[in-house]
Write a protein that holds these residues in place. Structure first.
Motif, short mmCIF file in Angstrom:
data_model
loop_
_atom_site.label_atom_id
_atom_site.label_comp_id
_atom_site.label_asym_id
_atom_site.label_seq_id
_atom_site.Cartn_x
_atom_site.Cartn_y
_atom_site.Cartn_z
N PHE A 39 -6.54 -13.90 5.24
CA PHE A 39 -5.38 -13.46 5.44
C PHE A 39 -4.38 -14.74 5.86
CE2 PHE A 39 -2.33 -11.73 8.88
CZ PHE A 39 -1.32 -11.14 7.93
N THR A 81 -7.84 1.50 11.70
CA THR A 81 -6.40 0.78 11.63
C THR A 81 -6.57 -0.03 13.17
OG1 THR A 81 -5.38 2.54 12.86
CG2 THR A 81 -4.94 2.62 10.68
N PHE A 92 -3.71 -3.64 10.20
CA PHE A 92 -4.52 -3.41 9.20
C PHE A 92 -4.96 -2.00 9.04
CE2 PHE A 92 -4.79 -7.75 10.94
CZ PHE A 92 -5.11 -8.69 9.69
N VAL A 94 -7.37 0.09 6.78
CA VAL A 94 -8.40 -0.16 5.94
C VAL A 94 -9.53 1.11 5.65
CG1 VAL A 94 -8.46 -2.75 6.17
CG2 VAL A 94 -9.84 -1.24 7.71
N ASP A 106 -4.73 -2.35 3.26
CA ASP A 106 -3.46 -3.49 3.39
C ASP A 106 -3.36 -3.94 4.87
OD1 ASP A 106 -2.53 -2.77 0.90
OD2 ASP A 106 -1.85 -0.82 1.62
N VAL A 107 -2.59 -5.10 4.70
CA VAL A 107 -1.99 -5.55 6.18
C VAL A 107 -0.70 -5.29 6.02
CG1 VAL A 107 -1.67 -7.62 7.73
CG2 VAL A 107 -3.59 -7.51 6.01
N PHE A 117 -5.77 -6.38 1.38
CA PHE A 117 -6.79 -7.08 2.62
C PHE A 117 -7.99 -6.51 1.93
CE2 PHE A 117 -9.02 -7.18 6.20
CZ PHE A 117 -9.06 -8.54 6.46
#
Length: 123
Positions: A39, A81, A92, A94, A106-107, A117
């Protein structure tokens, strides 16, 4: 964009992002472990841990190899999260895959961008 992200990591914290609905079939305890992903032009290592009082975690990057605590760590089923102490908030979001070896999602950089991500389990 990378400069904005790196600056965001160094600034004071903002309010956490809202919780997401979990679509993983994995149990929450399978999220615990060490994860490595890329990232903002660096490799990032995240450790997520469960104990009697809930979830916690820490992180470091290849650019700043010092462990720092994660903020607002939340795990529901196989979804997590967590945020970095920053303003704007870097969060984040995920989900653990069916094999239990990859976190994808996602970020979210509040007010600026949402980036894909993925992180692989190392332990």
């Amino acid at each position: 964009m990378i400069a904005t992200i790196l600056l965001a990591i160094a600034l004071p914290a903002a309010a956490p992002a809202p919780a997401q609905t979990c679509a993983s079939t994995q149990p929450a305890d399978h999220v615990a472990g060490r994860w490595i992903g890329a990232f903002a032009g660096a490799d990032w290592t995240f450790e997520l841990t469960s104990n009697a009082t809930g979830w916690s975690g820490r992180y470091q990057s290849s650019r700043a190899p010092v462990w720092r605590p994660l903020e607002a760590v939340s795990v529901t089923a196989g979804c997590a999260t967590f945020s970095l102490k920053s303003d704007p908030r870097v969060t984040f979001v995920v989900t653990l895959d069916a094999g239990g070896t990859v976190l994808t999602g996602d970020v979210q950089i509040a007010g600026l961008a949402t980036l894909p991500f993925a992180a692989k389990r190392t332990s």
